[in-house]
Design a protein around this motif. Structure first.
Motif, PDB file in Angstrom:
ATOM      1  N   PRO A 117     -23.095   2.369  -7.944  1.00  0.00           N
ATOM      2  CA  PRO A 117     -21.740   2.279  -8.535  1.00  0.00           C
ATOM      3  C   PRO A 117     -20.980   3.600  -8.421  1.00  0.00           C
ATOM      4  CG  PRO A 117     -23.437   1.522 -10.099  1.00  0.00           C
ATOM      5  CD  PRO A 117     -24.159   2.007  -8.882  1.00  0.00           C
ATOM      6  N   GLY A 153     -26.128  -3.152 -10.530  1.00  0.00           N
ATOM      7  CA  GLY A 153     -24.795  -2.550 -10.426  1.00  0.00           C
ATOM      8  C   GLY A 153     -24.378  -2.226  -8.998  1.00  0.00           C
ATOM      9  N   THR A 187     -23.225  -2.436  -5.095  1.00  0.00           N
ATOM     10  CA  THR A 187     -22.414  -3.360  -4.299  1.00  0.00           C
ATOM     11  C   THR A 187     -23.048  -3.460  -2.904  1.00  0.00           C
ATOM     12  OG1 THR A 187     -21.045  -1.567  -3.491  1.00  0.00           O
ATOM     13  CG2 THR A 187     -20.275  -2.709  -5.457  1.00  0.00           C
TER      14      THR A 187
END
Ligand SMILES: Nc1ncnc2c1ncn2[C@@H]1O[C@H](COP(=O)(O)O)[C@@H](O)[C@H]1O
Ligand SMILES: Nc1ncnc2c1ncn2[C@@H]1O[C@H](COP(=O)(O)O)[C@@H](O)[C@H]1O
Ligand SMILES: Nc1ncnc2c1ncn2[C@@H]1O[C@H](COP(=O)(O)O)[C@@H](O)[C@H]1O
Ligand SMILES: Nc1ncnc2c1ncn2[C@@H]1O[C@H](COP(=O)(O)O)[C@@H](O)[C@H]1O
Ligand SMILES: [Mg+2]
Ligand SMILES: [Mg+2]
Ligand SMILES: [Mg+2]
Ligand SMILES: [Mg+2]
Ligand SMILES: [Mg+2]
Ligand SMILES: [Mg+2]
Ligand SMILES: [Mg+2]
Ligand SMILES: [Mg+2]
Lengths: 217, 217, 217, 217, 217, 217, 217, 217
Positions: D73, D56, D58
């Motif tokens: 996240p 999850g 980035t």
């Protein structure tokens, strides 16, 4: 203090009055005051000040070492069961070696001075080998190329502290060659800064205190 | 040897075969061989050589410290009644600190490792103050600005040996800032060369032996 | 001026007459004149000159900081809503710290002096942690190994400007160890040149002015 | 942390696996991890590791700046009401300037990049004077003789942080001329070490946070 | 001489009598004598000596530049059709710039002095751009960070000789930062040693002579 | 450009693709592109790129000097009425001397190469004295102790630019002895940085252009 | 002594009384005493002391060389069948060259002085080539860029000892450029420290003694 | 040549083909060619080239010293009546000592190698004192702190040439401590550059030739 090393006044860069005041304060707070790198003017100011303010104090003056110690009448000097050899290569090493000696004596260690045994006349040094090996710790002061601590550390099995001295002119002068030679030494030396007799004495004094503790128990 | 410090092979700059041969010779003459700064290739060559030539030998490998110790079956390790604290500021100090640790253990001292207590997080260091004060001697490794030995030496009264580490880039990088900071320290440090974990260990080992002597008698 | 920093006369290397003339000119053109690094001779020449030429001017003399400020009767001093902490490790840091203080006050910032909290006695520094954390910006002056700005910057979250001071002899002396240690610091310092108290003050003063702007709006 | 600056992983000198592990740990403990000076191998190892362990998260990759930021996240990025101008003299200044930019953005500051305005073509710099004067703080990166921060600081009244870059060969190369020129600057600069974009960003970020505080209240 | 540059006496390190004798000898052998770096004592000794020995000689004294020129009554000064701009950043650059000026005038070049246009106030420099561009060659003296020759060389297309000046204290002081900055310059400078105004003047004088030759033919 | 010196791409530190792109851009904007310090890979990339993108361009490759010049079909090379002697002490000086040569030719000067006349064999140099004295300007490249420019400048009356070269190992190696010897020269040299053939060429080219102007009028 | 070199007193850093005492002791123990680097005060003290204590001694005073030799009436000076050429580049080289001369004469070598043949006027040096080639050994003293020993060593086949002199200011001043140029020399020089005329004389004296031995047998 | 020293090819920095070509040319012009610092690739290229072009030549390969000598069938090696002792402190000194040895043998001197007598084990050195005192000249190679030449020169009365070696890491590493220690030596050494075994050999070879001359007559 917590750090185990007595405070000292570095006279260099201070006025005679400032030094005398700091010595007087030291006497009052801890019963003893140590100063290093005094000029004759500093020395005179201290004597004048204490004669008046602390007539009972005793003053010990080492003009060769440029140090001074003042003690209150009731100051009890420490006494350690440990001996430090303070070695010089030549006469120019007298000031930092004397600084180390003064501090060690104030920390209570016995000091054995072994002077003028520089590598240019190896025989004189070899003659002292017996004495060198009897010490608990050695401080070895040397200027110019600073080879003496390396030569000694190869011949004894006590810890040796190298003390580079700011003699020598030209390339590597001002003690830089001696310092870099000592940190490059192919034997087991530890080292202090150029002319830092005070620091060498403090470090050897802390080792002496550990030894004294060990011998007591 | 007369100097009190066990011989060791500096693998850097030697071929794997040369190192393996020197280790084998060391084993035969003194019953033990120490090597520092080994690459994986050096390591493999030593294992291969000894497996064949000295199948009874034991090999101790510290990959973090990049050291190796080989011992003949009948080698009697010395045992000193003295403890040296080996302190690091951060993970980059592991190799020289490990070198010091290996040498100290081979000289027979007990070693207490106190890792990752650099000045950027003072709380972690203050937490270890009790342990630091219990040691007989401290070796404190630090790179970049090398402030840790200074801060510790102000808080303990045992002798501290500063070990500058070649971390840091730019001006004063490669350990030069750390070395010059340590010799300038306003506390009582003695110092060894940049990355000279072996020398720091040897010096602390000699002090430990003096303490052991003192405790025995 | 366009650069946001008041002009100042660097007395070092100028004759007393030259300095006095420049001060008089400064008074006339901007209503105020600042000078740094004055000897007693410079100081006397300025007083003599202004007594005659500008009898209405006020002169502020900081002998410790070796600075002098002259103001015309109608000069309106700026006033910024921002506080800068000016910290020293020891008494030898007084001159550059005083230079910074004088400039900051002339730029209108409030200055909080926190003196003699060098790393050799960490407890004194930890005692001041509350005050240190309350400042908008910190200037931290330190000589010899220059560890203090690093230790403080690890404990506060305000910007710290390191000000290396030219104390210390031998290797890394004259402030070189302090400067290289500060640029190598493992915390977030920015740094000025050795003894550049004026520059440190100017930089902190510009930050103070930005904060004052921000607070006003 | 207490020091106000987010932790970051310096990939240089670490294996790809070590960097990937440290990034993963950072993600777990603080919700975000920053790394600098990554090689393509480091980068790949981080992507591979996180794809599996933290699908999850980035990942933001700045290949020019050689930085990487990973965020959980639910990580909430800070947002400061303050703008920092990050200026370069030429294309070789991109890596340290990019490092500063990444850190500033992670600390929440707005960053305005003003590139390639080195002193060899003064007109391009003068064109940007308006933009330069609008920033709250400036970081000015320059290699070789490092004159740009001095020229800019003479024209603006915001605080300027000089960031010397290790371009240039021969005498004074590797950023040494730039660093010594910046500390000698006749304007009010503060300076960080050669290539220390991270430190420059951290220092400017701390100033930005003070300004944000001031603007809020 | 064969080298194209008039001999000159460097007074520094010589006694007043020695300098006076050398000046008298120069007068006799070549009809003119030049001396640099004179103290008031040197100056007085020269006047006293020549008043007696060469009453017909004319003496030109530049106290700011610390130079002196003596000429026999029949000495014919050369006259070159070429102009050299001698530029200073600030008042501290006056001595080396004056040395260059004296030598250039003695070689016969026209000298245009453009003073106090240092980078800290760029507008003053830009105002002089027209004059700067009209010169055949430029000598640009600057101390501290030495940025001025770089900035000017980027704006003109005449050859620029950088003359670093020994102002500035601390790291990179004594002209070292200025020299290394000038050799690192991203523009086309040639450079002479720190304070070597005489050499800069000689080099520019040789170029002026080439131009004079070219213009004559 | 305004600075009078053609732009050039320093290939060192750039990828082959980056260099090829910059060359192509240069071709388009100014009709010619110069690059220095190319590896064979850079060279190949430039040829491949231009073969496709600019089939009409001519490419001049000097592998000894590691330079490359590309010209658009309609580019008009400048032509100056002035000759620059480019002198080398030995074969190791070929790269910087070649860089200077390439730049001078692109600026339009005539170049006379005088190679391998180092001081170790003075006779070869004295044989060339006639040729040396005929040049308008001399660039003299020399590594190790860098004595050649000094010896030549004592024998000619044209301006000499010293170009130190990074040969030599040990103390004063990497061109540092040559640079410091040239700035210390007892003759009238101006100097550029170690290996800065490009800068020496640019400076001599600007002088050549002045001479050309003078000769035209 | 065992080292083959007569002891000498380095007066620098000693008081006049100390020097006079050491000279008197030297006279008594070895029949001769040598001193270097005497000030006029040292000189006077020696004369006063010896006039009284050793009225029969002869004193030789070389004020240019700053040396002094005292001999007991019955001292037999050695006499070697070997000639050393002592060469200077200029008048500033007189002190170290004189020191070497004094020591060589005391060791019994014949000394040929060849003065003021620096590279700035090559013709004067070439005129002396015959004399230079007749010597057994050459000591060549030179300051600033120190090129003379290199140029001479390329023209003779006798051993040349380079003696760098501490003239020169700015970058590479204080003899550093001369020393590094001499160790970088592309000819076969050996070198001594900056200003170490005593050492150069001692080394040449030892070679002279070997030659004398060889000639005798 | 006129300088008395045979030419030699420094292979470092040249391609194998270049070295092979230079060796072949040397063979043809003087009947012998010497090369130093060859890699195995250089070595192979020379053998391949000469096998084909000069099948009659003999090649002498010293892989430890990294030198190679090729001789034409009719080359007559010189033969000098003089012995040079080439001394090493440890195994890392083998390359420069071997270079000196090769050159001395090619100049015709007898060479006595005395290896591994570094100061860390003084007894081994003292054992060799008889041999050391029998030599006409000594070259003493030593790295790290470079103390060996100093210690030996204090014990013998033959001339000693110090040869510093680039061993050692950290502060004063790369032979810098050894070089500066040797020029600071309190005994009478002359010195060559770090690793300059070729120069040391050349200098000793010139002394040997003088002795041979003296013995012949
Ligand atoms: N000669 C010396 N060398 C190094 N440190 C010294 C010396 N003398 C005194 N000190 C130390 O320097 C500090 C004195 O600094 P100050 O406050 O300037 O007097 C004390 O803490 C002493 O322990
Ligand atoms: N102590 C100081 N350190 C650095 N810069 C200073 C100092 N005092 C004054 N200055 C600056 O130096 C310049 C003065 O140079 P001058 O023209 O030589 O008086 C002024 O622009 C001041 O802003
Ligand atoms: N060999 C060189 N030495 C010094 N400067 C160079 C050299 N080659 C090119 N340059 C200059 O460096 C700049 C190129 O920098 P860059 O933007 O990194 O390609 C150009 O402005 C050239 O004028
Ligand atoms: N000018 C000199 N340069 C170098 N060494 C000298 C010089 N003059 C005397 N010496 C040597 O330095 C030692 C003198 O040191 P000291 O004991 O301080 O007088 C003696 O052994 C001399 O051989
Ligand atoms: Mg302590
Ligand atoms: Mg030992
Ligand atoms: Mg500004
Ligand atoms: Mg902080
Ligand atoms: Mg000339
Ligand atoms: Mg230009
Ligand atoms: Mg001897
Ligand atoms: Mg010769």
């Amino acid at each position: 203090t917590r750090s185990g090393v007595p405070e000292a006044v570095l006279a260099e860069g201070k006025t005679p009055t400032e030094v005398a005041d700091l010595i007087a304060t030291g006497l009052e707070t801890t019963g003893r005051a140590i100063a290093t790198r005094l000029t004759p003017d500093h020395r005179e100011a201290v004597h004048d000040h204490l004669d008046e303010s602390h007539p009972g104090a005793t003053i010990e003056d080492d003009q060769r070492a440029r140090t001074l110690v003042a003690r209150a009448p009731d100051f009890e000097s420490p006494n350690l069961d440990a001996t430090v050899g303070v070695v010089t290569a030549g006469t120019s090493d007298a000031i930092p070696a004397g600084e180390a000696t003064t501090l060690l004596e104030e920390m209570g260690a016995s000091v054995e001075r072994i002077d003028d045994i520089g590598v240019a006349s190896l025989a004189r040094m070899l003659d002292q080998l017996g004495v060198l090996r009897e010490q608990d710790v050695l401080i070895v002061a040397a200027g110019r190329e600073g080879a003496l601590p390396t030569v000694i550390a190869g011949l004894v099995d006590v810890p040796v502290i190298g003390l580079p001295v700011s003699t020598g002119y030209g390339h590597g002068g001002e003690g830089e060659a001696a310092l870099s030679g000592m940190v490059q030494s192919c034997t087991a030396l530890s080292v202090v800064n150029v002319d830092a007799g005070f620091t060498a004495g403090a470090q050897a004094g802390l080792i002496a205190r550990q030894l004294d503790d060990a011998r007591e128990s």
